[in-house]
Design an enzyme around this catalytic site. Structure first.
Site, PDB file in Angstrom:
ATOM      1  N   ARG A  55      56.943  66.560  -8.369  1.00 42.41           N
ATOM      2  CA  ARG A  55      56.489  65.364  -7.976  1.00 42.41           C
ATOM      3  C   ARG A  55      56.277  65.151  -6.302  1.00 42.41           C
ATOM      4  O   ARG A  55      55.608  64.388  -6.013  1.00 42.41           O
ATOM      5  CB  ARG A  55      57.286  64.134  -8.590  1.00 42.41           C
ATOM      6  CG  ARG A  55      56.943  62.498  -7.885  1.00 42.41           C
ATOM      7  CD  ARG A  55      57.174  61.494  -8.858  1.00 42.41           C
ATOM      8  NE  ARG A  55      58.499  61.556  -9.388  1.00 42.41           N
ATOM      9  CZ  ARG A  55      59.556  61.127  -8.456  1.00 42.41           C
ATOM     10  NH1 ARG A  55      59.458  61.082  -7.285  1.00 42.41           N
ATOM     11  NH2 ARG A  55      60.881  61.393  -9.021  1.00 42.41           N
ATOM     12  N   TYR A 108      33.845  50.196  -4.075  1.00 43.66           N
ATOM     13  CA  TYR A 108      33.795  50.781  -5.432  1.00 43.66           C
ATOM     14  C   TYR A 108      34.542  49.763  -6.437  1.00 43.66           C
ATOM     15  O   TYR A 108      35.488  48.893  -5.995  1.00 43.66           O
ATOM     16  CB  TYR A 108      34.999  51.889  -5.319  1.00 43.66           C
ATOM     17  CG  TYR A 108      35.080  52.642  -6.622  1.00 43.66           C
ATOM     18  CD1 TYR A 108      33.974  53.401  -7.555  1.00 43.66           C
ATOM     19  CD2 TYR A 108      36.395  52.675  -7.276  1.00 43.66           C
ATOM     20  CE1 TYR A 108      34.229  53.795  -8.674  1.00 43.66           C
ATOM     21  CE2 TYR A 108      36.697  53.188  -8.411  1.00 43.66           C
ATOM     22  CZ  TYR A 108      35.640  53.818  -9.148  1.00 43.66           C
ATOM     23  OH  TYR A 108      36.037  54.236 -10.512  1.00 43.66           O
ATOM     24  N   ASP A 182      36.814  55.343   2.635  1.00 48.73           N
ATOM     25  CA  ASP A 182      36.576  56.088   1.292  1.00 48.73           C
ATOM     26  C   ASP A 182      35.162  56.870   1.662  1.00 48.73           C
ATOM     27  O   ASP A 182      34.324  56.398   1.607  1.00 48.73           O
ATOM     28  CB  ASP A 182      36.525  54.969   0.172  1.00 48.73           C
ATOM     29  CG  ASP A 182      36.468  55.810  -1.114  1.00 48.73           C
ATOM     30  OD1 ASP A 182      35.986  56.826  -1.117  1.00 48.73           O
ATOM     31  OD2 ASP A 182      36.563  55.165  -2.196  1.00 48.73           O
ATOM     32  N   LYS A 207      34.742  63.395  -8.225  1.00 45.48           N
ATOM     33  CA  LYS A 207      33.288  63.439  -7.988  1.00 45.48           C
ATOM     34  C   LYS A 207      32.820  64.712  -7.163  1.00 45.48           C
ATOM     35  O   LYS A 207      33.010  65.620  -7.749  1.00 45.48           O
ATOM     36  CB  LYS A 207      33.023  62.028  -6.946  1.00 45.48           C
ATOM     37  CG  LYS A 207      33.639  60.874  -7.219  1.00 45.48           C
ATOM     38  CD  LYS A 207      33.270  60.370  -8.816  1.00 45.48           C
ATOM     39  CE  LYS A 207      34.152  59.235  -9.253  1.00 45.48           C
ATOM     40  NZ  LYS A 207      34.158  57.923  -8.737  1.00 45.48           N
TER      41      LYS A 207
END
Ligand code: PLP
Length: 387
Positions: A55, A108, A182, A207
């Site tokens: 993690r 977004y 972003d 994406k």
């Protein structure tokens, strides 16, 4: 080293010193042995670079982090389980109750939901402003000492508006406000926000960077000190870690990023020009028609939007009639995707938010893949004839 060379060769040798494979294996181990209690204690104290637990760190993720930071011209990066994971981790890291975020009024869909309906529950205020109005933005920032973070995207989704990145970072720097950008819609080599003074760049790896519709992932990129602080104080404990499988897929996708975005940009521009002259189309949105875009982007990407004459009924008919193009959300993939923002990606927006963002019922978003231009044009032509 230049873009493509770095993208393929960089940093690999530092990570696997034993077998010299050409491709780094996927490291699935959840935990890592310490040679001694002393070594374990050193790792926990940050005095030994070895791994502790996946993690926190993982070799496959480490390679992806180094490659993404290098590509964006940042110093370090953190990969996350999704693009939204990158956004939520960054926001939770920098803000506390009483602080204020100033964000562009078009974001977004998921970010909009997080900003307007989740982060506000923690006593953090979010003010939405049109970032094209620089004067208004500067006034707002000068009149408040609570603004700690400025957040935006360019080009915006779905209308591909272009925001002046450099002017905004200039305003932010005067008041020492963190800027978060972003860059999912325009990954390198299209646009480099850090060059314009942005502090933190975020991507959804889902994406363009992944590029093949087979993974969900995100990344946070910036200066070493900022990223180290996000990593150690916040990221380790929010559980947004990327799976090494997805990390491997992102590494694989990344190697062809340049070729893909070049081809997608070229086909998208041709399709935008074709649609612009079509009698059943009211308007086409694509950054190539914008002077500012020419200044801050080297290409214009694979996403375009257009307004069909006749509103929702006609837009619905169009997306139902295409045969080759997939009716699906997401973008930046090798296959073309078409969707209806008002009822799909931006359905979380309220009526006012839609109005402010210019998302009308006739608007359709198209993400152009790697198919031949003539086939895509014929598919759209066929669907347009039906409406
Ligand atoms: C998809 C997307 C996100 C969210 O990414 P996920 O990987 O789906 O969580 C954030 N910003 C933009 C601009 C996006 O297109």
């Amino acid at each position: 080293m230049r873009f493509n060379t770095k993208n393929i060769h960089y940093f690999f040798k530092d990570i696997d010193k034993n077998f010299h494979p050409v491709i780094l294996p996927i490291y699935l181990s959840s935990t890592y042995k310490f040679k001694s209690a002393e070594e374990g204690a050193k790792r926990f104290a940050g005095k030994d670079k070895g791994m502790i637990y996946s993690r926190l760190q993982n070799p496959t993720n480490l390679l992806l982090e180094k490659r993404l930071a290098t590509l964006e011209e940042g110093e370090e990066s953190i990969v996350t389980a999704s693009g939204m994971g990158a956004i939520t981790t960054t926001i939770f890291h920098f803000l506390k109750p009483g602080d204020c975020i100033v964000a562009h009024s078009v974001l977004y869909g998921g970010t909009m939901e997080f900003f307007s309906r989740i982060i506000t529950r923690f006593g953090i205020e979010v003010i939405f402003v049109d970032f094209k109005d620089l004067k208004k933005l500067e006034e707002l920032i000068n009149n408040s000492n609570l603004v700690k973070l400025i957040y935006f995207e360019s080009p915006t989704n779905p209308l591909l508006e272009v925001i002046d990145i450099q002017s905004i970072t200039k305003i932010a720097k005067k008041k020492k406000i963190i800027t978060v950008f972003d860059n999912t819609f325009s990954p390198p080599p299209i646009q480099y926000p850090l060059r314009f003074g942005i502090d933190i760049v975020i991507h959804s790896l889902t994406k363009y960077i992944g590029g093949h519709s087979d993974l969900i992932g995100g990344v946070i990129i910036g200066k070493k000190t900022l990223i180290k602080s996000i990593r150690e104080k916040t990221h380790y404990f929010l559980g947004n870690c990327l799976s090494p499988f997805n990390s491997y897929l992102a590494l694989r996708g990344l190697t062809t990023l340049n070729l893909r975005v070049k081809q997608q940009s070229e086909t998208a521009f041709k399709l935008a020009n074709y649609l612009k002259n079509h009698s059943k189309i009211e308007r086409v949105y694509y950054p190539a028609y914008n002077l500012l875009a020419k200044k801050q982007m080297s290409m214009f990407g694979g996403v375009l939007s257009f307004e069909v004459k006749g509103g929702y009924e006609k837009a619905k008919k169009l997306v139902n009639s295409v045969k080759l193009i997939n009716l699906a959300v997401s973008l930046g993939a090798i296959e073309s995707l078409i969707e209806h923002p008002a009822s799909m990606t931006h359905s979380e927006y309220t009526k006012e938010e839609k109005l402010r963002a210019g998302i009308t019922d006739g608007l359709v978003r198209l993400s152009v893949g790697l198919e031949d231009y003539d086939d895509l044009k014929e598919d759209l032509e066929f669907a347009l004839r039906k409406i």
